[in-house]
Design a protein around this motif. Structure first.
Motif, mmCIF file in Angstrom:
data_model
loop_
_atom_site.group_PDB
_atom_site.id
_atom_site.type_symbol
_atom_site.label_atom_id
_atom_site.label_comp_id
_atom_site.label_asym_id
_atom_site.label_seq_id
_atom_site.Cartn_x
_atom_site.Cartn_y
_atom_site.Cartn_z
ATOM 1 N N MET A 246 0.861 -1.339 -0.036
ATOM 2 C CA MET A 246 0.185 0.300 -0.828
ATOM 3 C C MET A 246 1.047 0.992 -0.124
ATOM 4 O O MET A 246 2.118 1.255 0.277
ATOM 5 N N ILE A 247 0.557 2.353 -0.487
ATOM 6 C CA ILE A 247 0.999 3.696 -0.957
ATOM 7 C C ILE A 247 0.550 4.584 0.420
ATOM 8 O O ILE A 247 -0.171 3.880 1.444
ATOM 9 N N ARG A 248 2.049 4.721 1.122
ATOM 10 C CA ARG A 248 1.843 5.545 2.451
ATOM 11 C C ARG A 248 2.165 6.725 2.250
ATOM 12 O O ARG A 248 2.696 7.277 0.966
ATOM 13 N N PHE A 249 1.411 7.796 2.962
ATOM 14 C CA PHE A 249 1.233 9.055 2.416
ATOM 15 C C PHE A 249 1.831 9.489 3.841
ATOM 16 O O PHE A 249 1.321 9.564 5.110
ATOM 17 N N SER A 250 2.078 11.245 3.526
ATOM 18 C CA SER A 250 1.642 12.089 4.893
ATOM 19 C C SER A 250 1.383 13.299 4.159
ATOM 20 O O SER A 250 2.122 13.814 2.885
ATOM 21 N N HIS A 251 0.942 14.102 4.644
ATOM 22 C CA HIS A 251 -0.029 15.093 3.870
ATOM 23 C C HIS A 251 0.215 16.757 4.504
ATOM 24 O O HIS A 251 0.029 16.583 6.157
ATOM 25 N N GLY A 252 -0.128 17.852 4.455
ATOM 26 C CA GLY A 252 -1.140 18.969 5.443
ATOM 27 C C GLY A 252 -1.446 19.787 4.188
ATOM 28 O O GLY A 252 -1.617 19.184 3.281
ATOM 29 N N ALA A 253 -2.527 20.505 4.547
ATOM 30 C CA ALA A 253 -2.990 21.402 4.372
ATOM 31 C C ALA A 253 -3.306 22.484 4.894
ATOM 32 O O ALA A 253 -3.520 22.476 6.252
ATOM 33 N N ALA A 254 -4.140 23.759 4.163
ATOM 34 C CA ALA A 254 -4.269 24.914 4.740
ATOM 35 C C ALA A 254 -5.292 26.356 3.385
ATOM 36 O O ALA A 254 -5.768 25.567 2.645
ATOM 37 N N THR A 255 -6.050 26.570 4.212
ATOM 38 C CA THR A 255 -7.079 27.547 3.355
ATOM 39 C C THR A 255 -7.210 28.653 3.694
ATOM 40 O O THR A 255 -6.975 28.521 5.262
ATOM 41 N N SER A 256 -7.407 29.552 3.458
ATOM 42 C CA SER A 256 -7.878 31.614 3.199
ATOM 43 C C SER A 256 -9.087 31.848 2.908
ATOM 44 O O SER A 256 -8.885 31.279 1.190
ATOM 45 N N VAL A 257 -9.486 32.350 3.517
ATOM 46 C CA VAL A 257 -10.937 33.484 2.370
ATOM 47 C C VAL A 257 -9.891 34.602 1.290
ATOM 48 O O VAL A 257 -10.568 34.958 0.990
ATOM 49 N N GLY A 258 -8.697 34.956 1.376
ATOM 50 C CA GLY A 258 -7.977 36.229 0.900
ATOM 51 C C GLY A 258 -8.316 37.373 1.712
ATOM 52 O O GLY A 258 -8.135 37.250 2.977
ATOM 53 N N ARG A 259 -7.909 37.740 1.330
ATOM 54 C CA ARG A 259 -7.728 39.888 1.473
ATOM 55 C C ARG A 259 -9.065 40.099 0.566
ATOM 56 O O ARG A 259 -9.153 41.763 1.191
#
Length: 259
Positions: free
Chosen positions: A1-14
């Motif tokens: 099986m493929i192993r992952f590490s991950h991160g995420a970010a989101t913003s409404v902006g300015r």
């Protein structure tokens, strides 16, 4: 099986007051959806897409047909929910598949959100934008750099919610340990050229890279919502077969991290 590490970010902006981006970051599936439509329907469309895609997460094994079916269900659901306002959303992402020939990655796309791959020193856009400016680029009318500031750059030619018979693009890729993927909405690459994205993507953990990219897009103007999901691949075995051609985590409904 493929192993992952991950991160995420989101913003409404300015500039915007509502974040119409939604994302899913739960192995084996990573998706970014950028909603569009008046009177708040864009954020609803992107949430519908993510909710439908979430049905794929517990599936073992996960096949390409399941991912494509979830996209089809999302498209139909959005059309039925609000045909009058014609709300819609992009949907692009990465899925780990178990196939007869071994584990592969599936890249899929509908709309103008993107998937990039950083493999060693090579940084490339894997998806093809479904947009008017991309058609102009392919026709040789404008350059890729001119497309970033073209007045029609926000006109999408294909999106979930726009056509009952709509089909996404998808490709199979080898799962190669050490590769890093970036899945993002157009609020990122509209503000940052590739030469700015690359050094931010290269450094640190996936979470650190995702946060740095979103912060840089906001510092560059933040004219749109921006979302970045960064995924590192660590696979047990590599396969050389491919079909490929050429505010940070906020509202619960916008971020489905860990669900």
């Amino acid at each position: 099986m493929i192993r992952f590490s991950h991160g995420a970010a989101t913003s409404v902006g300015r500039v915007r007051h509502v974040n119409e981006d939604s994302y899913l970051a739960v192995p084996p599936l990573f998706v970014v959806a950028d909603g569009m439509g008046g009177h708040g329907s864009g954020d609803l469309a992107s949430r519908i897409a993510i909710e439908e895609m979430s049905s794929c997460v517990p599936l073992r094994p996960l096949f390409a047909e399941a991912v494509l079916t979830a996209l089809e269900h999302a498209n139909r659901h959005i059309i039925e929910r609000d045909a009058a306002n014609r709300m819609g959303t992009t949907a692009t992402g990465l899925a780990a598949l178990e196939t007869a020939g071994g584990d592969h990655l599936m890249v899929f796309n509908i709309g103008d959100s993107r998937v990039y791959r950083l493999s060693g020193v090579r940084f490339e856009q894997l998806t093809v934008d479904h947009s008017e400016v991309q058609e102009l680029v392919l026709a040789g009318v404008i350059t890729r750099e001119q497309a970033r500031t073209h007045p029609r750059r926000n006109v999408v030619t294909r999106a979930l919610g726009s056509d009952a018979g709509l089909l996404p693009d998808h490709w199979l890729l080898p799962a190669i340990g050490g590769d890093r993927y970036l899945i993002c909405s157009d609020g990122l690459f509209s503000e940052l050229p590739d030469e700015v994205i690359l050094p931010l993507l290269e450094v640190g953990t996936p979470q650190r890279a995702a946060e740095a990219l979103v912060a840089a897009a906001n510092d560059a103007g933040g004219h749109d919502n921006v979302t970045a999901v960064v995924v590192d691949i660590d696979s047990d075995g590599d396969d050389d077969e491919t079909t490929l051609p050429r505010e940070f985590p906020s509202r619960e409904t916008q971020s489905r991290e860990g669900r």
